[in-house]
Structures are given as C-alpha cells and as structure tokens.
Design a protein around this motif. Structure first.
Motif, short mmCIF file in Angstrom:
data_model
loop_
_atom_site.label_atom_id
_atom_site.label_comp_id
_atom_site.label_asym_id
_atom_site.label_seq_id
_atom_site.Cartn_x
_atom_site.Cartn_y
_atom_site.Cartn_z
N VAL A 9 34.96 41.28 40.02
CA VAL A 9 34.67 40.88 41.41
C VAL A 9 35.93 40.38 42.09
O VAL A 9 36.19 40.70 43.27
CB VAL A 9 33.57 39.80 41.42
CG1 VAL A 9 33.38 39.24 42.82
CG2 VAL A 9 32.25 40.37 40.92
N ALA A 10 36.75 39.60 41.38
CA ALA A 10 37.98 39.08 41.99
C ALA A 10 38.91 40.23 42.38
O ALA A 10 39.48 40.23 43.49
CB ALA A 10 38.68 38.13 41.01
N LEU A 11 39.07 41.20 41.51
CA LEU A 11 39.94 42.34 41.83
C LEU A 11 39.37 43.17 42.97
O LEU A 11 40.12 43.64 43.84
CB LEU A 11 40.13 43.21 40.58
CG LEU A 11 40.97 42.61 39.46
CD1 LEU A 11 40.95 43.51 38.23
CD2 LEU A 11 42.40 42.38 39.92
N ALA A 12 38.04 43.36 42.97
CA ALA A 12 37.42 44.12 44.06
C ALA A 12 37.60 43.41 45.40
O ALA A 12 37.86 44.06 46.43
CB ALA A 12 35.94 44.34 43.76
N LEU A 13 37.47 42.09 45.41
CA LEU A 13 37.67 41.34 46.66
C LEU A 13 39.11 41.42 47.13
O LEU A 13 39.37 41.53 48.34
CB LEU A 13 37.26 39.87 46.44
CG LEU A 13 35.77 39.61 46.25
CD1 LEU A 13 35.53 38.16 45.87
CD2 LEU A 13 34.98 39.97 47.50
N LEU A 14 40.06 41.38 46.20
CA LEU A 14 41.47 41.50 46.57
C LEU A 14 41.76 42.89 47.14
O LEU A 14 42.49 43.02 48.14
CB LEU A 14 42.36 41.23 45.37
CG LEU A 14 42.40 39.78 44.89
CD1 LEU A 14 43.21 39.68 43.60
CD2 LEU A 14 42.99 38.86 45.96
N LEU A 15 41.20 43.92 46.53
CA LEU A 15 41.41 45.27 47.05
C LEU A 15 40.77 45.44 48.42
O LEU A 15 41.30 46.12 49.29
CB LEU A 15 40.84 46.30 46.07
CG LEU A 15 41.59 46.49 44.75
CD1 LEU A 15 40.89 47.54 43.90
CD2 LEU A 15 43.03 46.91 45.01
N ASP A 16 39.60 44.82 48.61
CA ASP A 16 38.91 44.94 49.89
C ASP A 16 39.69 44.25 51.00
O ASP A 16 39.64 44.66 52.16
CB ASP A 16 37.51 44.35 49.78
CG ASP A 16 36.68 44.57 51.03
OD1 ASP A 16 36.38 45.75 51.32
OD2 ASP A 16 36.34 43.58 51.70
N ALA A 17 40.41 43.20 50.64
CA ALA A 17 41.19 42.48 51.64
C ALA A 17 42.52 43.16 51.93
O ALA A 17 43.14 42.88 52.96
CB ALA A 17 41.45 41.04 51.18
N ALA A 18 42.97 44.06 51.04
CA ALA A 18 44.24 44.74 51.23
C ALA A 18 44.07 45.96 52.13
O ALA A 18 42.95 46.37 52.47
CB ALA A 18 44.82 45.17 49.88
N TYR A 32 33.77 47.47 44.38
CA TYR A 32 34.61 47.79 45.54
C TYR A 32 33.92 48.80 46.45
O TYR A 32 33.99 48.68 47.69
CB TYR A 32 35.95 48.34 45.06
CG TYR A 32 36.87 48.78 46.17
CD1 TYR A 32 37.48 47.86 47.01
CD2 TYR A 32 37.13 50.14 46.38
CE1 TYR A 32 38.31 48.28 48.04
CE2 TYR A 32 37.97 50.56 47.40
CZ TYR A 32 38.55 49.62 48.22
OH TYR A 32 39.38 50.03 49.24
N ALA A 33 33.25 49.79 45.86
CA ALA A 33 32.51 50.76 46.68
C ALA A 33 31.39 50.07 47.46
O ALA A 33 31.14 50.42 48.63
CB ALA A 33 31.93 51.86 45.78
N ILE A 91 30.54 42.58 60.40
CA ILE A 91 30.03 41.31 59.86
C ILE A 91 31.19 40.37 59.54
O ILE A 91 31.15 39.17 59.88
CB ILE A 91 29.19 41.58 58.60
CG1 ILE A 91 27.98 42.45 58.95
CG2 ILE A 91 28.75 40.27 57.96
CD1 ILE A 91 27.14 42.81 57.74
N PHE A 92 32.24 40.90 58.95
CA PHE A 92 33.39 40.07 58.60
C PHE A 92 34.15 39.64 59.85
O PHE A 92 34.63 38.50 59.93
CB PHE A 92 34.32 40.82 57.65
CG PHE A 92 33.62 41.39 56.45
CD1 PHE A 92 32.56 40.71 55.85
CD2 PHE A 92 33.99 42.61 55.91
CE1 PHE A 92 31.91 41.22 54.74
CE2 PHE A 92 33.35 43.13 54.80
CZ PHE A 92 32.30 42.44 54.22
#
Length: 309
Positions: A105-114, A192-193, A202-203
């Motif tokens: 989850v941490a890696l997916a959140l980082l990728l989503d923010a990049a 991530y998907a 929303i964000f």
C-alpha cells in the motif's frame, strides 16, 4: 409506445444478449482450468481418502485396498504433526501478510502521488521480482543466504552480527523476505490500479479544503481501495497457508531446521511420496483445503462488510 418502437425492441434485446454471451465467453478458459485442475482433483482426492491400503501382518505380499470411510479424515483431523506445521504457517502468515500489505500500500500510494512517467518506470521495476519464476527466485536467495559463498553473512559479520539465515531463529525471516520480495510487486500493482480508478476530482476537492497529502492518503485513498486490499489479503492467505516450494528448497540446505513436515503441504508430500500412503495424503489435502477455505471465508466475511452510515 409506437409500432416502430415495438419493432425495434427485439433487435436491441438480441444485441444485448449477444454482448452478454460474448462477455461471458471470456470466462470459459478460467472455468475449464478450474474444473480440470481444481474441482476434479479435489473430487479424486476425496474419493482416495475414503480408502486405505493394508498389508499382511508379516509385511510380505501386496497390500489390499479397503474402504475406510471417514477414518483417514478423522485421523488427519487429529494428526499432531500436521497441525504443528499448520500452527507454524499460521503464525508466519499472521506476521508476514500484514507487513507485505503495508509495504504494498505504501508503494502504491507513492506511485499514485508521482507523475505518470516516474510511476511507469518504478512500477515495472517493482514488478520484475514477481515475474521471476518462484523456483529461480528461491535458488537466488539460497545463494545469497549461503554462509560459504553468499555475500550477506560476511556483510553482517563486519558489524559483529553472526547471521545464520538457515538457523531456527532466522529461517522464517529468510522465507518471509523471499515471499515479500516476490509478492509486494503483485499486490502493489492491484492496489495501484484501484487507486488510478478513483476520480481525481475527489482528491482535488480535498486539497482545496486544506487536506494534506498524508490526510488524503489515510482518510480517502485507503478507504476507497478497501475491496482491493481484501482481495490481495485473501490471495495472500491462500498462498501462505499452502507454502511448499520455498521451504522445500531451504530443506536441502538446512535439513536439521526445515523438517520434512515443516509446513502442512510438506507433510502431505512426505506421506504421499516418501511413505507411499496416498490415501492418507489425500485426506490431509482435504483437511488443508477446508482450513484454507474457512480461513479465507472468515477473513472475507469480517472485512468486506459494507460501511454503515
């Protein structure tokens, strides 16, 4: 309704029916594979578990196969060695699965923010370990863990740490590191998907209201991907409780630590191919399937509830 509408209705219904059939046809390979490689073997295993092979009192001559009913299943339900292996794997799953999920989850959140370009590069790099065959990955890590030729033991020795990755204290850490290395990328990709499917508005609305990125991730993103987290956790439970190839290869390096019934499937494998009792091994496989199914169903039942208002 006009006559033209009445005449146009059947073609529309026919088109929808054809589209539904075409969509359902994509599931045919899955159900065929499930029937051939899961349902049929389970039926055969259940059938085999109903019999037992008995020899003469002196041990000479061929064994006779007799109907045992539920005898093998009851024996498996009380097998201490089998349940000891199940306890080891259950404790390992209770520790490793949450850690792997948190990392995913941490890696997916980082990728989503990049940015998309940066996310595409790191996404592929994180997925490479999952694409490596499990046996090959295990052999690589066995080499890295080796105290004679591997680099890890000398590295920790520089700091005065006597790391024995094949010892009883670190064997589960070694196996868990291998599973995390190969499983984090797969779980990360699913999460991530799910994040990319969430509308960006929303964000943006949360940022306008003054929410920080950490607050958005914890209060908005994570709750919205709850179903994906449940899915990846259920898959992890099923895979971890059935762990076999990793400890089996580790047994070749540390037979005194990884015993032949170290995990439930290793015990089933030993009964079937070392001791030659396929009927009892089939019964143990049925017991294991019931445990895995029950554990997955309980977790899904208590984590997939619809949120109440």
């Amino acid at each position: 309704m006009s006559r033209a509408d009445v005449m146009a209705a059947p073609p529309a219904l026919t088109w929808r029916r054809i589209a539904a059939i075409k969509g359902a046809s994509f599931t045919v390979p899955f159900f065929l594979g499930f029937a051939l490689f899961t349902a049929v073997p389970m039926v055969l295993a259940l059938r085999e578990s109903m019999y037992t092979a008995k020899g003469s009192g002196l041990g000479f001559g061929e064994k006779t196969v007799e109907f045992a009913g539920l005898g093998n299943l009851l024996k498996g339900a009380g097998d201490e060695r089998f349940w000891a292996g199940m306890g080891r794997v259950a404790l390992f799953a209770a520790i490793s699965i949450p850690l792997i999920q948190l990392a995913s989850v941490a890696l997916a959140l980082l990728l989503d923010a990049a940015s998309r370009r940066v996310a595409a590069r790191f996404r592929l790099a994180l997925l490479i370990p999952y694409m490596i065959p499990g046996i090959v990955a295990t052999l690589i890590w066995i080499y890295l863990y080796s105290p004679e030729v591997g680099p890890l033991t000398p590295f920790f020795a520089l700091f005065g740490v006597p790391a024995n990755f094949y010892g009883g204290e670190l064997i589960w850490v070694s196996i868990g590191n291998l599973m995390a290395w190969s499983g984090i990328g797969f779980n990360m990709l699913i999460v991530y998907a799910a994040l990319r499917a969430v509308p960006r508005e929303i964000f943006e609305g949360a940022r306008v209201d003054g929410a920080s990125e950490l607050r958005i991730a914890w209060s908005i993103k994570v709750p919205l991907i709850r179903r994906s987290l449940v899915l990846t956790t259920v898959l992890s439970i099923i895979g971890t409780l059935q762990i076999f190839s990793d400890p089996l290869l580790f047994r070749s390096m540390a037979p005194e630590t990884v015993t032949r019934d170290f995990t439930p499937i290793m015990g089933i494998y030993d009964w079937a191919f070392a001791q030659g009792d396929f009927h009892y091994a089939a019964a143990l496989s049925i017991v294991l399937a019931l445990v895995v199914g029950l554990a997955s169903a309980i977790f899904y039942r208590f984590t997939n509830k619809a949120p109440t208002s």
